[in-house]
Every structure is written in C-alpha cells, then in structure tokens.
Design a protein around this motif. Structure first.
Motif, PDB file in Angstrom:
ATOM      1  N   ASP A  44     -19.112  84.271  -3.709  1.00  0.00           N
ATOM      2  CA  ASP A  44     -17.849  83.566  -3.918  1.00  0.00           C
ATOM      3  C   ASP A  44     -16.968  83.671  -2.669  1.00  0.00           C
ATOM      4  OD1 ASP A  44     -16.022  82.095  -5.582  1.00  0.00           O
ATOM      5  OD2 ASP A  44     -14.847  83.952  -5.770  1.00  0.00           O
ATOM      6  N   SER A  45     -16.900  84.845  -2.092  1.00  0.00           N
ATOM      7  CA  SER A  45     -16.104  85.041  -0.871  1.00  0.00           C
ATOM      8  C   SER A  45     -16.679  84.220   0.277  1.00  0.00           C
ATOM      9  CB  SER A  45     -16.074  86.518  -0.476  1.00  0.00           C
ATOM     10  OG  SER A  45     -15.395  87.273  -1.451  1.00  0.00           O
ATOM     11  N   LYS A  46     -17.992  84.169   0.372  1.00  0.00           N
ATOM     12  CA  LYS A  46     -18.650  83.394   1.422  1.00  0.00           C
ATOM     13  C   LYS A  46     -18.342  81.906   1.250  1.00  0.00           C
ATOM     14  CE  LYS A  46     -23.282  82.667   3.309  1.00  0.00           C
ATOM     15  NZ  LYS A  46     -24.704  82.985   3.106  1.00  0.00           N
ATOM     16  N   ARG A  47     -18.416  81.421   0.009  1.00  0.00           N
ATOM     17  CA  ARG A  47     -18.122  80.020  -0.282  1.00  0.00           C
ATOM     18  C   ARG A  47     -16.663  79.697   0.057  1.00  0.00           C
ATOM     19  NH1 ARG A  47     -16.143  78.432  -4.694  1.00  0.00           N
ATOM     20  NH2 ARG A  47     -16.899  80.163  -5.936  1.00  0.00           N
ATOM     21  N   LYS A  48     -15.753  80.593  -0.310  1.00  0.00           N
ATOM     22  CA  LYS A  48     -14.333  80.390   0.008  1.00  0.00           C
ATOM     23  C   LYS A  48     -14.119  80.401   1.519  1.00  0.00           C
ATOM     24  CE  LYS A  48     -12.387  82.257  -4.255  1.00  0.00           C
ATOM     25  NZ  LYS A  48     -11.674  83.379  -4.855  1.00  0.00           N
ATOM     26  N   TRP A  49     -14.808  81.273   2.217  1.00  0.00           N
ATOM     27  CA  TRP A  49     -14.679  81.350   3.676  1.00  0.00           C
ATOM     28  C   TRP A  49     -15.137  80.043   4.318  1.00  0.00           C
ATOM     29  CZ3 TRP A  49     -18.285  81.367   7.709  1.00  0.00           C
ATOM     30  CH2 TRP A  49     -17.760  81.670   8.969  1.00  0.00           C
ATOM     31  N   TYR A  50     -16.272  79.502   3.834  1.00  0.00           N
ATOM     32  CA  TYR A  50     -16.756  78.228   4.358  1.00  0.00           C
ATOM     33  C   TYR A  50     -15.738  77.119   4.098  1.00  0.00           C
ATOM     34  CZ  TYR A  50     -21.508  79.847   5.412  1.00  0.00           C
ATOM     35  OH  TYR A  50     -22.584  80.482   5.946  1.00  0.00           O
ATOM     36  N   ALA A  51     -15.160  77.118   2.893  1.00  0.00           N
ATOM     37  CA  ALA A  51     -14.176  76.084   2.552  1.00  0.00           C
ATOM     38  C   ALA A  51     -12.948  76.182   3.449  1.00  0.00           C
ATOM     39  CB  ALA A  51     -13.773  76.213   1.083  1.00  0.00           C
ATOM     40  N   VAL A  52     -12.451  77.388   3.675  1.00  0.00           N
ATOM     41  CA  VAL A  52     -11.279  77.575   4.526  1.00  0.00           C
ATOM     42  C   VAL A  52     -11.599  77.194   5.966  1.00  0.00           C
ATOM     43  CG1 VAL A  52      -9.760  79.329   5.515  1.00  0.00           C
ATOM     44  CG2 VAL A  52     -10.172  79.291   3.065  1.00  0.00           C
ATOM     45  N   THR A  53     -12.784  77.553   6.430  1.00  0.00           N
ATOM     46  CA  THR A  53     -13.194  77.203   7.791  1.00  0.00           C
ATOM     47  C   THR A  53     -13.283  75.684   7.955  1.00  0.00           C
ATOM     48  OG1 THR A  53     -14.444  79.263   7.950  1.00  0.00           O
ATOM     49  CG2 THR A  53     -14.985  77.552   9.527  1.00  0.00           C
ATOM     50  N   ALA A  54     -13.876  75.007   6.986  1.00  0.00           N
ATOM     51  CA  ALA A  54     -13.986  73.543   7.050  1.00  0.00           C
ATOM     52  C   ALA A  54     -12.602  72.904   6.988  1.00  0.00           C
ATOM     53  CB  ALA A  54     -14.855  73.037   5.902  1.00  0.00           C
ATOM     54  N   GLU A  55     -11.739  73.433   6.135  1.00  0.00           N
ATOM     55  CA  GLU A  55     -10.382  72.902   6.021  1.00  0.00           C
ATOM     56  C   GLU A  55      -9.630  73.075   7.342  1.00  0.00           C
ATOM     57  OE1 GLU A  55      -6.478  73.935   3.380  1.00  0.00           O
ATOM     58  OE2 GLU A  55      -8.430  74.021   2.381  1.00  0.00           O
ATOM     59  N   TYR A  56      -9.801  74.217   7.975  1.00  0.00           N
ATOM     60  CA  TYR A  56      -9.145  74.458   9.263  1.00  0.00           C
ATOM     61  C   TYR A  56      -9.669  73.489  10.327  1.00  0.00           C
ATOM     62  CZ  TYR A  56      -7.886  76.451  13.710  1.00  0.00           C
ATOM     63  OH  TYR A  56      -7.419  76.606  14.980  1.00  0.00           O
ATOM     64  N   GLU A  57     -10.980  73.275  10.359  1.00  0.00           N
ATOM     65  CA  GLU A  57     -11.567  72.340  11.330  1.00  0.00           C
ATOM     66  C   GLU A  57     -11.013  70.935  11.132  1.00  0.00           C
ATOM     67  OE1 GLU A  57     -13.543  71.964  14.222  1.00  0.00           O
ATOM     68  OE2 GLU A  57     -13.106  74.078  14.090  1.00  0.00           O
ATOM     69  N   ASN A  58     -10.922  70.509   9.875  1.00  0.00           N
ATOM     70  CA  ASN A  58     -10.359  69.194   9.578  1.00  0.00           C
ATOM     71  C   ASN A  58      -8.902  69.117  10.020  1.00  0.00           C
ATOM     72  OD1 ASN A  58     -12.757  68.310   8.471  1.00  0.00           O
ATOM     73  ND2 ASN A  58     -12.169  68.852   6.391  1.00  0.00           N
ATOM     74  N   TYR A  59      -8.142  70.161   9.754  1.00  0.00           N
ATOM     75  CA  TYR A  59      -6.736  70.214  10.166  1.00  0.00           C
ATOM     76  C   TYR A  59      -6.631  70.133  11.688  1.00  0.00           C
ATOM     77  CZ  TYR A  59      -2.234  72.256  11.359  1.00  0.00           C
ATOM     78  OH  TYR A  59      -1.011  72.485  11.922  1.00  0.00           O
ATOM     79  N   ARG A  60      -7.471  70.889  12.388  1.00  0.00           N
ATOM     80  CA  ARG A  60      -7.434  70.896  13.854  1.00  0.00           C
ATOM     81  C   ARG A  60      -7.747  69.508  14.411  1.00  0.00           C
ATOM     82  NH1 ARG A  60     -10.660  71.087  17.895  1.00  0.00           N
ATOM     83  NH2 ARG A  60     -12.535  71.234  16.658  1.00  0.00           N
ATOM     84  N   ARG A  61      -8.786  68.861  13.883  1.00  0.00           N
ATOM     85  CA  ARG A  61      -9.141  67.513  14.340  1.00  0.00           C
ATOM     86  C   ARG A  61      -8.025  66.518  14.039  1.00  0.00           C
ATOM     87  NH1 ARG A  61     -14.286  67.864  11.513  1.00  0.00           N
ATOM     88  NH2 ARG A  61     -15.592  69.151  12.806  1.00  0.00           N
ATOM     89  N   ARG A  62      -7.470  66.617  12.814  1.00  0.00           N
ATOM     90  CA  ARG A  62      -6.417  65.692  12.420  1.00  0.00           C
ATOM     91  C   ARG A  62      -5.188  65.842  13.317  1.00  0.00           C
ATOM     92  NH1 ARG A  62      -6.679  66.851   7.471  1.00  0.00           N
ATOM     93  NH2 ARG A  62      -5.140  68.498   7.430  1.00  0.00           N
ATOM     94  N   THR A  63      -4.770  67.068  13.589  1.00  0.00           N
ATOM     95  CA  THR A  63      -3.596  67.268  14.450  1.00  0.00           C
ATOM     96  C   THR A  63      -3.900  66.856  15.886  1.00  0.00           C
ATOM     97  OG1 THR A  63      -4.157  69.610  14.762  1.00  0.00           O
ATOM     98  CG2 THR A  63      -2.551  69.081  13.049  1.00  0.00           C
TER      99      THR A  63
END
Length: 177
Positions: A44-63
């Motif tokens: 569960d922690s690994k899955r959450k980490w992947y989700a947060v990492t992907a969300e951060y990457e999307n945020y970085r690209r969007r900004t």
C-alpha cells in the motif's frame, strides 16, 4: 525410582512434543498473519508512493508548460505592441516626398519586418480571398463590382499578423457586399 523417573521423563517428553507443535503452529500462524499484514502495508505504501511520484511529475510538467506558455505570450504581447510602429512607418513612406528620407524610412521598415520574421510573425494578406472572421475583422462593406463575388476582401485597412496558428492582430478589411 529411576525407572519411574525415566517413565515420567518419557511421558513428559511425549507431552512436551505434543504441546510444542501446537505452540509453534500458533506462533507461526501469528507471525505469518503479522508478516502478511506488514507486506500488505508495504504494498500500500509503495502504491501510494508511485501515485505521489506520478502526481508530482504531472505537476512539474504542467507548471513547466504553463511557464513556457506565459513566456511565449509575453513575447507575443511585446511584438504586438510594435505593430503600430510598422503601420506608422508605412504611412510615413507613402506620404514622404523626399527620396533620401523615403530610402531611410524604407531601411527602417525592412529592419522592422526582419525582426518580425525572426520572431516567426507573418503578415495576414487576405486581399482577393473570401472573408474569414478567424483572421480578419470587417470594418466596412462596399458593393461588388461587375464580375465580383460578394464576401471577398477588397482592401486591407490595417494589416493583421499571426504567429503560427495564433492571430496576434486581426486584419481590418473592407469586404464586397
């Protein structure tokens, strides 16, 4: 007495052997349950980490894209503020009677057009084409002459400019009716 003790000892060993597997099984079962629980938490922690990492990457690209878009829009605004200068240079050339002054103004106009070209800005020249509200603004309508179709751009009053597909300034035109 020794024999009795040996018998008791053997009986005790047999009882201990029977009890030991139950205790071991119980402990093993508890450990297995705890292990499974910890493994599920880790997944569960690994899955959450992947989700947060992907969300951060999307945020970085969007900004990053937003920043690049704002920069491009800022450049376009600066270039658009120069269009009246080009208009005034063309008016000055058309009304100038002195040949040396005309040549000087023509050189300045050419350098102005070179700057626009360097920025990727193109003039919109809709003369003789059907009116397109996407690139031009009709400011006046005039009757069509013999053999002319209606809705055709007859004259450009103010030049329009575009950069790629984006219109920076709409051409102001006179259209046949």
């Amino acid at each position: 007495m020794n024999e009795e003790m040996e018998v008791k000892t053997e009986e005790t060993v047999v009882e201990e052997t029977k009890e030991q597997p139950k205790e071991k099984r119980s402990k093993t079962k508890k450990l297995q349950e705890e292990y499974d629980k910890l493994l599920a938490e880790a997944e569960d922690s690994k899955r959450k980490w992947y989700a947060v990492t992907a969300e951060y990457e999307n945020y970085r690209r969007r900004t990053q894209n937003q920043s690049a878009q704002r920069y491009a829009d800022g450049r376009n605004d600066v270039v658009a503020s120069l269009f009246p200068i080009g208009d005034n240079l063309e008016r000055a050339i058309s009304s100038c009677t002195d040949e040396n002054t005309r040549q000087g103004l023509d050189m300045v106009l050419k350098s102005f057009k070179k700057v626009l070209e360097g920025e990727g800005v193109e003039e919109i020249d809709p003369i003789g084409q059907p009116f397109d509200a996407g690139v031009a603004e009709a400011i006046m309508a005039m009757p069509a002459g013999e053999g002319e179709e209606s809705g055709i751009v007859k004259q450009v009053y103010v030049k329009g400019y575009k950069k790629g597909d984006k219109v920076l300034r709409y051409a102001q035109v006179i259209v046949t009716q």
